[in-house]
Design a protein around this motif. Structure first.
Motif, PDB file in Angstrom:
ATOM      1  N   THR A 159       0.837  -1.204   0.000  1.00 45.80           N
ATOM      2  CA  THR A 159       0.000   0.000   0.000  1.00 45.80           C
ATOM      3  C   THR A 159       0.871   1.252   0.000  1.00 45.80           C
ATOM      4  OG1 THR A 159      -1.708  -1.182   1.235  1.00 45.80           O
ATOM      5  CG2 THR A 159      -1.831   1.220   1.211  1.00 45.80           C
ATOM      6  N   GLY A 160       1.964   1.211   0.751  1.00 44.85           N
ATOM      7  CA  GLY A 160       2.878   2.349   0.778  1.00 44.85           C
ATOM      8  C   GLY A 160       3.504   2.615  -0.572  1.00 44.85           C
ATOM      9  N   GLN A 161       3.837   1.564  -1.296  1.00 43.83           N
ATOM     10  CA  GLN A 161       4.410   1.742  -2.641  1.00 43.83           C
ATOM     11  C   GLN A 161       3.401   2.395  -3.579  1.00 43.83           C
ATOM     12  OE1 GLN A 161       5.758  -2.093  -3.939  1.00 43.83           O
ATOM     13  NE2 GLN A 161       7.317  -2.287  -2.318  1.00 43.83           N
ATOM     14  N   GLU A 162       2.145   1.979  -3.478  1.00 39.97           N
ATOM     15  CA  GLU A 162       1.106   2.561  -4.322  1.00 39.97           C
ATOM     16  C   GLU A 162       0.897   4.036  -3.985  1.00 39.97           C
ATOM     17  OE1 GLU A 162      -1.758   2.824  -7.246  1.00 39.97           O
ATOM     18  OE2 GLU A 162      -0.274   1.250  -6.844  1.00 39.97           O
ATOM     19  N   ILE A 163       0.933   4.352  -2.685  1.00 39.05           N
ATOM     20  CA  ILE A 163       0.765   5.751  -2.275  1.00 39.05           C
ATOM     21  C   ILE A 163       1.923   6.592  -2.797  1.00 39.05           C
ATOM     22  CG2 ILE A 163       0.735   7.298  -0.285  1.00 39.05           C
ATOM     23  CD1 ILE A 163      -0.712   5.113   1.263  1.00 39.05           C
ATOM     24  N   TYR A 164       3.119   6.089  -2.679  1.00 41.97           N
ATOM     25  CA  TYR A 164       4.295   6.834  -3.153  1.00 41.97           C
ATOM     26  C   TYR A 164       4.214   7.061  -4.666  1.00 41.97           C
ATOM     27  CZ  TYR A 164       9.154   8.172  -3.900  1.00 41.97           C
ATOM     28  OH  TYR A 164      10.295   8.851  -4.254  1.00 41.97           O
ATOM     29  N   LYS A 165       3.776   6.050  -5.385  1.00 37.97           N
ATOM     30  CA  LYS A 165       3.648   6.164  -6.840  1.00 37.97           C
ATOM     31  C   LYS A 165       2.620   7.225  -7.204  1.00 37.97           C
ATOM     32  CE  LYS A 165       2.387   3.489 -10.944  1.00 37.97           C
ATOM     33  NZ  LYS A 165       1.954   2.158 -11.446  1.00 37.97           N
ATOM     34  N   GLN A 166       1.450   7.202  -6.557  1.00 45.01           N
ATOM     35  CA  GLN A 166       0.413   8.184  -6.849  1.00 45.01           C
ATOM     36  C   GLN A 166       0.854   9.602  -6.471  1.00 45.01           C
ATOM     37  OE1 GLN A 166      -2.390   7.604  -8.489  1.00 45.01           O
ATOM     38  NE2 GLN A 166      -1.834   5.434  -8.679  1.00 45.01           N
ATOM     39  N   THR A 167       1.597   9.703  -5.389  1.00 44.41           N
ATOM     40  CA  THR A 167       2.076  11.022  -4.964  1.00 44.41           C
ATOM     41  C   THR A 167       3.072  11.587  -5.958  1.00 44.41           C
ATOM     42  OG1 THR A 167       1.798  10.326  -2.659  1.00 44.41           O
ATOM     43  CG2 THR A 167       3.121  12.291  -3.057  1.00 44.41           C
ATOM     44  N   LYS A 168       3.974  10.746  -6.448  1.00 44.45           N
ATOM     45  CA  LYS A 168       4.941  11.205  -7.457  1.00 44.45           C
ATOM     46  C   LYS A 168       4.231  11.623  -8.744  1.00 44.45           C
ATOM     47  CE  LYS A 168       8.921  10.894  -7.392  1.00 44.45           C
ATOM     48  NZ  LYS A 168       9.969  11.875  -7.082  1.00 44.45           N
ATOM     49  N   LEU A 169       3.226  10.859  -9.135  1.00 43.11           N
ATOM     50  CA  LEU A 169       2.474  11.213 -10.343  1.00 43.11           C
ATOM     51  C   LEU A 169       1.759  12.543 -10.160  1.00 43.11           C
ATOM     52  CD1 LEU A 169       0.944   7.750 -11.341  1.00 43.11           C
ATOM     53  CD2 LEU A 169       2.872   8.932 -12.406  1.00 43.11           C
ATOM     54  N   PHE A 170       1.216  12.761  -8.966  1.00 44.29           N
ATOM     55  CA  PHE A 170       0.532  14.029  -8.694  1.00 44.29           C
ATOM     56  C   PHE A 170       1.509  15.211  -8.776  1.00 44.29           C
ATOM     57  CE2 PHE A 170      -0.350  17.248  -5.429  1.00 44.29           C
ATOM     58  CZ  PHE A 170      -1.506  17.797  -5.951  1.00 44.29           C
ATOM     59  N   LEU A 171       2.694  15.043  -8.212  1.00 38.35           N
ATOM     60  CA  LEU A 171       3.682  16.135  -8.255  1.00 38.35           C
ATOM     61  C   LEU A 171       4.122  16.417  -9.682  1.00 38.35           C
ATOM     62  CD1 LEU A 171       5.844  15.268  -5.118  1.00 38.35           C
ATOM     63  CD2 LEU A 171       4.255  17.166  -5.391  1.00 38.35           C
ATOM     64  N   GLU A 172       4.267  15.380 -10.473  1.00 41.26           N
ATOM     65  CA  GLU A 172       4.624  15.580 -11.875  1.00 41.26           C
ATOM     66  C   GLU A 172       3.506  16.311 -12.614  1.00 41.26           C
ATOM     67  OE1 GLU A 172       5.662  11.918 -13.672  1.00 41.26           O
ATOM     68  OE2 GLU A 172       7.449  11.603 -12.446  1.00 41.26           O
ATOM     69  N   ALA A 173       2.270  15.919 -12.337  1.00 41.41           N
ATOM     70  CA  ALA A 173       1.130  16.594 -12.974  1.00 41.41           C
ATOM     71  C   ALA A 173       1.067  18.062 -12.561  1.00 41.41           C
ATOM     72  CB  ALA A 173      -0.162  15.872 -12.610  1.00 41.41           C
ATOM     73  N   MET A 174       1.335  18.358 -11.295  1.00 40.71           N
ATOM     74  CA  MET A 174       1.311  19.736 -10.818  1.00 40.71           C
ATOM     75  C   MET A 174       2.419  20.561 -11.458  1.00 40.71           C
ATOM     76  SD  MET A 174      -1.254  20.253  -8.841  1.00 40.71           S
ATOM     77  CE  MET A 174      -0.786  21.775  -8.002  1.00 40.71           C
ATOM     78  N   HIS A 175       3.509  19.915 -11.843  1.00 40.45           N
ATOM     79  CA  HIS A 175       4.575  20.642 -12.536  1.00 40.45           C
ATOM     80  C   HIS A 175       4.072  21.223 -13.852  1.00 40.45           C
ATOM     81  CE1 HIS A 175       8.357  21.664 -14.409  1.00 40.45           C
ATOM     82  NE2 HIS A 175       8.143  20.777 -15.374  1.00 40.45           N
ATOM     83  N   TYR A 176       3.221  20.482 -14.553  1.00 43.84           N
ATOM     84  CA  TYR A 176       2.684  20.970 -15.818  1.00 43.84           C
ATOM     85  C   TYR A 176       1.503  21.919 -15.618  1.00 43.84           C
ATOM     86  CZ  TYR A 176       5.514  17.308 -17.948  1.00 43.84           C
ATOM     87  OH  TYR A 176       6.571  16.536 -18.340  1.00 43.84           O
ATOM     88  N   LYS A 177       1.013  22.027 -14.405  1.00 43.50           N
ATOM     89  CA  LYS A 177      -0.146  22.884 -14.143  1.00 43.50           C
ATOM     90  C   LYS A 177       0.226  24.230 -13.540  1.00 43.50           C
ATOM     91  CE  LYS A 177      -3.500  19.157 -13.547  1.00 43.50           C
ATOM     92  NZ  LYS A 177      -4.586  18.612 -12.729  1.00 43.50           N
ATOM     93  N   ARG A 178       1.493  24.553 -13.525  1.00 39.25           N
ATOM     94  CA  ARG A 178       1.903  25.829 -12.931  1.00 39.25           C
ATOM     95  C   ARG A 178       1.387  27.027 -13.723  1.00 39.25           C
ATOM     96  NH1 ARG A 178       8.215  24.261 -11.666  1.00 39.25           N
ATOM     97  NH2 ARG A 178       7.754  22.598 -10.177  1.00 39.25           N
ATOM     98  N   GLU A 179       1.050  26.794 -14.975  1.00 43.67           N
ATOM     99  CA  GLU A 179       0.517  27.878 -15.786  1.00 43.67           C
ATOM    100  C   GLU A 179      -0.950  28.158 -15.469  1.00 43.67           C
ATOM    101  OE1 GLU A 179      -0.787  25.208 -19.652  1.00 43.67           O
ATOM    102  OE2 GLU A 179       1.117  26.275 -19.679  1.00 43.67           O
ATOM    103  N   LEU A 180      -1.601  27.247 -14.748  1.00 45.51           N
ATOM    104  CA  LEU A 180      -2.995  27.449 -14.378  1.00 45.51           C
ATOM    105  C   LEU A 180      -3.101  28.420 -13.207  1.00 45.51           C
ATOM    106  CD1 LEU A 180      -4.313  23.771 -14.557  1.00 45.51           C
ATOM    107  CD2 LEU A 180      -4.307  25.498 -16.364  1.00 45.51           C
ATOM    108  N   SER A 181      -4.318  28.878 -12.956  1.00 40.30           N
ATOM    109  CA  SER A 181      -4.542  29.781 -11.832  1.00 40.30           C
ATOM    110  C   SER A 181      -4.359  29.037 -10.519  1.00 40.30           C
ATOM    111  CB  SER A 181      -5.945  30.383 -11.905  1.00 40.30           C
ATOM    112  OG  SER A 181      -6.928  29.376 -11.709  1.00 40.30           O
ATOM    113  N   ILE A 182      -4.141  29.778  -9.450  1.00 37.32           N
ATOM    114  CA  ILE A 182      -3.920  29.162  -8.149  1.00 37.32           C
ATOM    115  C   ILE A 182      -5.186  28.465  -7.657  1.00 37.32           C
ATOM    116  CG2 ILE A 182      -4.565  31.187  -6.794  1.00 37.32           C
ATOM    117  CD1 ILE A 182      -1.660  28.759  -6.090  1.00 37.32           C
ATOM    118  N   GLU A 183      -6.359  28.955  -8.063  1.00 43.05           N
ATOM    119  CA  GLU A 183      -7.602  28.295  -7.666  1.00 43.05           C
ATOM    120  C   GLU A 183      -7.722  26.920  -8.326  1.00 43.05           C
ATOM    121  OE1 GLU A 183      -7.403  31.432  -8.567  1.00 43.05           O
ATOM    122  OE2 GLU A 183      -7.886  32.406  -6.647  1.00 43.05           O
ATOM    123  N   GLU A 184      -7.299  26.821  -9.584  1.00 42.51           N
ATOM    124  CA  GLU A 184      -7.347  25.530 -10.266  1.00 42.51           C
ATOM    125  C   GLU A 184      -6.331  24.561  -9.676  1.00 42.51           C
ATOM    126  OE1 GLU A 184      -8.735  26.474 -14.779  1.00 42.51           O
ATOM    127  OE2 GLU A 184      -6.813  27.340 -14.179  1.00 42.51           O
TER     128      GLU A 184
END
Length: 491
Positions: A159-184
């Motif tokens: 379960t910890g491995q799955e959480i770490y994987k999802q967290t890394k994917l989320f951070l990568e996705a947020m890297h591409y979303k920096r151009e969006l507004s802070i509310e988004e």
């Protein structure tokens, strides 16, 4: 002195009262609301915001259809206006197409980043040290938090491995979303929290705290007080406002805290330190913890002063006073940061949510504070705000420059007498209340006795024959001679 005493008594009667129901979500869900969410809790606010956006989209489509109909009618009615009308509609269509293309591209980036998670491209991307990605050279604190997060997840095995994987994917996705507004970006973070919480269910609290600490330590630099918002402008405005209110005294706010007591003074200093320390934290949970510690010091200070537990009506004025005295740096930015990126369950319930909501109320009160709020005349309020004079200056100006210590001590004693008078009034009010309680108790006992007497009446029967007088058979007692009178003989 008389005017100051009168003002103190008026303030005591006025106070700052907040109904606890006003702190809850105005939709009636039972969670704590927030002024930043227009009085809703985070859950209801997202629902209302989603409805508003859907309504705006619908209105945009209706507007587009109406413009298209007008274009078609104009084209059919006059060929001469075809060029101008077509140009107007073409510009609208071009703008609409560009906006749609931008949104589609952003969504594709989000899903493409997730799909490449297990591929070699992702590994190559992580290996690039000079790249401005989330895997750039991090600070010591970020490295420490990452190691703690990994060690924490090891106890959960798969379960910890799955959480770490999802967290890394989320951070990568947020890297591409920096151009969006802070509310988004905030909405994406809240969605991620909700998805993880639903998967973890009962075990989610500790995991959510660690996930929030890990991702927000990495995102802090980009989402705290971003340049695309007016957070910095609000910070400067509230800071300037608090500086202008330096003259506000505890008596004006009816603060039940006596700083002349050493223990109380220490609690006030600790509360100010905690609220200032909030700005040095990077994780929303840690910032919220600073607010909670500050609030607990306030409750302790009130308890020591009054020698009884503090109430909500005592807490809010004291919190306002602490904020005015401490003037915390980047206050609005910290509040907005907690609102946007804190785990929503922490702000909706519990003591953290309660204290944070009170802090938001305190800041809103400071922003709208006026002469009526402090029970002052508009003339005095304007003079205090302009810096022409202050209550403290008026006290010092009443003394001559060469005033002796005895005069100053006398003034201090008069203040103490005023405080004793206030205490006496409170004692008299309590005595009257006790007297009324005793009267009510007496009436209650009398009523109970009366009920018992009515239920079980006592019947006293008269004797059969009345007792006769000793001389009742002597019918000639009226003819008896008078009794002998003692006579004194001179010897």
């Amino acid at each position: 002195l008389a005017s100051r005493k009168k003002m103190s008594l008026k303030s005591e009667r006025r106070g700052i009262h907040v109904n606890q129901s006003e702190l809850l979500c105005k939709k009636g869900c039972g969670y704590y609301g927030n002024p930043a969410w227009q009085g809703f809790c985070s859950k209801c606010w997202r629902e209302e915001n989603h409805k508003a956006r859907q309504k705006q989209i619908q209105e945009d489509w209706e507007l587009a259809e109406r413009l298209q109909r007008e274009e078609e009618e104009a084209f059919a009615s006059s060929q001469s206006n075809q060029g101008a009308q077509s140009l107007t509609f073409s510009k609208f269509e071009e703008k609409k197409t560009n906006e749609k293309t931008r949104k589609v591209t952003t969504v594709k980036k989000f899903f493409s980043a997730s799909s490449r998670a297990g591929s070699k491209k992702a590994e190559i991307h992580e290996a690039k040290a000079p790249s401005p990605s989330i895997n750039r050279q991090t600070s010591i604190e970020t490295d420490r938090v990452s190691k703690e997060f990994i060690e924490f997840l090891k106890t959960f095995h798969k379960t910890g491995q799955e959480i770490y994987k999802q967290t890394k994917l989320f951070l990568e996705a947020m890297h591409y979303k920096r151009e969006l507004s802070i509310e988004e970006q905030s909405e994406c973070t809240q969605d991620f929290y909700q998805n993880v919480a639903e998967r973890m269910q009962a075990r989610g609290k500790k995991i959510m705290d660690q996930i929030e600490k890990y991702i927000m330590t990495r995102l802090y630099k980009y989402v705290f007080c971003p340049e695309t918002t007016d957070d910095e402008k609000k910070d400067l405005a509230i800071q300037k406002r608090i500086r202008a209110l330096y003259w506000v005294t505890p008596q004006m706010l009816c603060v039940p805290v006596n700083e002349e007591i050493p223990e109380v003074s220490d609690m006030v200093v600790k509360a100010i330190t905690d609220i200032i320390e909030m700005d040095s934290k990077r994780v929303p949970r840690d910032k919220s913890a600073c607010i909670t510690k500050c609030s607990k010091h306030i409750f302790n200070a009130i308890k020591i002063t009054k020698n009884e537990p503090a109430s909500a009506d005592d807490f809010l004025p004291t919190l306002i006073y602490i904020v005015l005295k401490g003037n915390p740096p980047r206050l609005q930015s910290n509040i907005q940061y907690i609102t946007r990126f804190c785990n929503p369950s922490r702000l909706m319930t519990g003591e953290d949510g309660y204290y944070f909501t009170n802090l938001c109320c305190a800041v809103a009160f400071i922003e709208k504070l006026d002469a009526q709020s402090l029970n002052l005349s508009q003339e005095d309020f304007d003079r205090y705000m302009s810096g022409q004079t202050s209550p403290r200056k008026q006290e010092s100006e009443s003394w001559s420059p060469d005033a002796c210590l005895g005069v100053k001590q006398m003034y201090k004693n008069l203040d103490l007498l005023s405080q004793l008078n206030e205490r006496q009034e409170r004692i008299m009010n309590e005595a009257k209340k006790l007297e009324q309680d005793l009267i009510d108790w007496t009436d209650g006992i009398a009523k109970e006795v009366q009920d018992i007497v009515e239920k079980y009446p006592l019947e006293i029967k008269p004797p059969n024959q009345p007792l006769a007088a000793i001389d009742s058979e002597n019918v000639e007692n009226d003819k008896l001679p008078p009794p002998l009178q003692p006579q004194v003989y001179a010897g």
